[in-house]
Design an enzyme around this catalytic site. Structure first.
Site, PDB file in Angstrom:
ATOM      1  N   HIS A  82       0.814  -1.225   0.000  1.00 42.84           N
ATOM      2  CA  HIS A  82       0.000   0.000   0.000  1.00 42.84           C
ATOM      3  C   HIS A  82       0.849   1.278   0.000  1.00 42.84           C
ATOM      4  O   HIS A  82       0.332   2.360  -0.200  1.00 42.84           O
ATOM      5  CB  HIS A  82      -0.840   0.095   1.284  1.00 42.84           C
ATOM      6  CG  HIS A  82      -1.722  -1.084   1.520  1.00 42.84           C
ATOM      7  ND1 HIS A  82      -2.501  -1.638   0.555  1.00 42.84           N
ATOM      8  CD2 HIS A  82      -1.969  -1.800   2.648  1.00 42.84           C
ATOM      9  CE1 HIS A  82      -3.183  -2.648   1.072  1.00 42.84           C
ATOM     10  NE2 HIS A  82      -2.870  -2.772   2.338  1.00 42.84           N
ATOM     11  N   CYS A 140       3.931  -1.427  -3.894  1.00 47.34           N
ATOM     12  CA  CYS A 140       3.638  -1.974  -5.224  1.00 47.34           C
ATOM     13  C   CYS A 140       3.966  -0.913  -6.285  1.00 47.34           C
ATOM     14  O   CYS A 140       3.602   0.261  -6.115  1.00 47.34           O
ATOM     15  CB  CYS A 140       2.165  -2.350  -5.305  1.00 47.34           C
ATOM     16  SG  CYS A 140       1.671  -2.826  -6.967  1.00 47.34           S
ATOM     17  N   GLU A 156      -3.419   2.833   1.789  1.00 46.30           N
ATOM     18  CA  GLU A 156      -2.910   3.333   0.493  1.00 46.30           C
ATOM     19  C   GLU A 156      -3.333   4.788   0.285  1.00 46.30           C
ATOM     20  O   GLU A 156      -2.536   5.626  -0.158  1.00 46.30           O
ATOM     21  CB  GLU A 156      -3.445   2.470  -0.657  1.00 46.30           C
ATOM     22  CG  GLU A 156      -2.928   2.950  -2.007  1.00 46.30           C
ATOM     23  CD  GLU A 156      -3.607   2.275  -3.186  1.00 46.30           C
ATOM     24  OE1 GLU A 156      -3.842   1.043  -3.122  1.00 46.30           O
ATOM     25  OE2 GLU A 156      -3.898   2.965  -4.171  1.00 46.30           O
ATOM     26  N   CYS A 192      -5.844  -0.447 -10.770  1.00 48.33           N
ATOM     27  CA  CYS A 192      -4.947  -1.540 -11.152  1.00 48.33           C
ATOM     28  C   CYS A 192      -5.671  -2.582 -12.019  1.00 48.33           C
ATOM     29  O   CYS A 192      -6.793  -2.983 -11.709  1.00 48.33           O
ATOM     30  CB  CYS A 192      -4.441  -2.168  -9.856  1.00 48.33           C
ATOM     31  SG  CYS A 192      -3.813  -3.804 -10.015  1.00 48.33           S
ATOM     32  N   ASN A 202     -10.112  -5.145  -1.464  1.00 46.20           N
ATOM     33  CA  ASN A 202     -10.440  -5.770  -2.750  1.00 46.20           C
ATOM     34  C   ASN A 202     -11.301  -7.010  -2.557  1.00 46.20           C
ATOM     35  O   ASN A 202     -12.174  -7.308  -3.368  1.00 46.20           O
ATOM     36  CB  ASN A 202      -9.178  -6.027  -3.578  1.00 46.20           C
ATOM     37  CG  ASN A 202      -8.406  -7.231  -3.112  1.00 46.20           C
ATOM     38  OD1 ASN A 202      -8.731  -8.357  -3.473  1.00 46.20           O
ATOM     39  ND2 ASN A 202      -7.387  -7.025  -2.294  1.00 46.20           N
ATOM     40  N   SER A 239      -4.792 -10.805  -1.524  1.00 42.79           N
ATOM     41  CA  SER A 239      -3.807 -11.164  -0.499  1.00 42.79           C
ATOM     42  C   SER A 239      -4.138 -12.519   0.135  1.00 42.79           C
ATOM     43  O   SER A 239      -3.768 -12.778   1.277  1.00 42.79           O
ATOM     44  CB  SER A 239      -3.700 -10.060   0.549  1.00 42.79           C
ATOM     45  OG  SER A 239      -4.971  -9.728   1.033  1.00 42.79           O
TER      46      SER A 239
HETATM   47  S1  SF4 Z   1      -4.004  -4.964  -6.307  1.00 47.54           S
HETATM   48 FE1  SF4 Z   1      -2.759  -4.079  -7.951  1.00 47.54          FE
HETATM   49  S2  SF4 Z   1      -1.988  -2.161  -7.100  1.00 47.54           S
HETATM   50 FE2  SF4 Z   1      -2.729  -3.362  -5.362  1.00 47.54          FE
HETATM   51  S3  SF4 Z   1      -0.896  -4.447  -4.657  1.00 47.54           S
HETATM   52 FE3  SF4 Z   1      -1.941  -5.806  -6.101  1.00 47.54          FE
HETATM   53  S4  SF4 Z   1      -0.938  -5.394  -8.092  1.00 47.54           S
HETATM   54 FE4  SF4 Z   1      -0.443  -3.706  -6.703  1.00 47.54          FE
END
Ligand code: SF4
Length: 300
Positions: A89, A111, A141, A205, A235, A277
């Site tokens: 993040h 990232c 983030e 992303c 996410n 994750s």
């Molecule tokens: S979701 Fe996309 S921006 Fe977020 S850590 Fe994973 S690759 Fe990187």
């Protein structure tokens, strides 16, 4: 339907009561995988490394990482002189500066896609734009992006109407990398109606977009969708929301023991989707349980 369909594939189950379909991109996303590898390398080098907040949104993985010397701290005060890994993040610049002052080594696990968003924030700020960040203000983030965007920056999320403060003539817009593209587009259009010059950087992303698309595909033909991932993972929560929006019975679990056999009674197809994750071993364990459940006779 045969074995593969877009970004999803059928799990081999002999004589099962229901079929199981899983997204092909199950496992860590590129950014999480990279940060975890960097943290493990650093722990091997220094014996111990700290992340400020959990390295990833998954309790089981955080516990197993701790056994490898990757510890969680809430602030720099708890770190002592140990090295710190910046999570995928990213870190707000003021924390990086404070660490530097204390001579604490920072290993930058940000990232590269988040880094790009931070670079756009810096550029917009240097060029005098009023910055709007589309995302969740309490997400790490976004806190990091705010640090690069200046005190006047505004954060707006899917549920709020944006009213630009200070009547700015020039507005720059970026997004949290896991934001929904349709929310980003709606807010961009809203800003265009309020300012004369608008500069937009689409920092959403691709991996997050593709996970949502694959989840939508699953939810459109499966009777039940299982979403695997941490309860605090932005996410993963969005994948759950996408599946529910399709009207499909959806369960969000963190580990295989949470699967309930009654969820699958009378069902023909079960979909599995996975947050960025969630490690592969948890997904494999969930698939194994689903296979057993599909093969076991059930009393109706
Ligand atoms: S979701 Fe996309 S921006 Fe977020 S850590 Fe994973 S690759 Fe990187």
């Amino acid at each position: 339907m045969t074995g593969e369909y877009g970004g999803i594939q059928k799990v081999q189950i002999k004589d099962g009561r229901f079929n199981v379909w899983c997204v092909k991109d199950a496992g860590f996303c590129f950014g999480v995988e990279r940060a975890v590898k960097m943290a493990k390398d650093a722990a091997a080098r220094f014996g111990r490394v700290y992340s400020l907040g959990p390295l990833i949104h998954n309790k089981d993985v955080v516990e197993s990482l701790e056994r490898e010397g990757i510890c969680v701290a809430e602030s720099l005060e708890q770190v002592g002189q140990n090295a710190v890994i910046a999570r995928s993040h990213g870190l707000p610049p003021e924390i990086a500066q404070a660490a530097h002052k204390r001579r604490i080594e920072i290993i930058d696990g940000t990232c590269p896609f988040v880094k790009k968003a931070q670079d756009y924030a810096k550029l917009l700020r240097n060029e005098g734009y009023h910055i709007v960040i589309v995302g969740n203000a309490s997400h790490p983030e976004v806190k990091g992006l705010l640090g690069f965007s200046g005190r006047d920056a505004q954060v707006v999320n899917a549920d709020t109407e944006l009213e630009l403060t200070g009547n700015p003539a020039r507005v720059g817009i970026i997004a949290q990398t896991t934001e929904r593209i349709e929310v980003f587009a709606r807010i961009v259009s809203n800003v265009v109606s309020q300012a004369k010059e608008v500069r937009v950087f689409n920092t959403v992303c691709d991996s997050a977009i593709s996970r949502r698309e694959n989840t939508r595909r699953l939810a459109n033909f499966c009777d039940v969708v299982i979403v695997i991932g941490g309860k605090h993972s932005a996410n993963t929560n969005q994948l759950t929301a996408v599946s529910r929006q399709c009207g499909t019975q959806t369960y969000h679990i963190e580990r295989p023991e949470q699967l309930m056999p009654e969820w699958f009674k009378g069902k023909h197809s079960v979909g599995v989707t996975v947050g960025a994750s969630t490690p592969e071993w948890i997904t494999s364990a969930v698939i194994d349980r689903l296979r057993e459940s599909s093969q076991s006779p059930v009393s109706e």
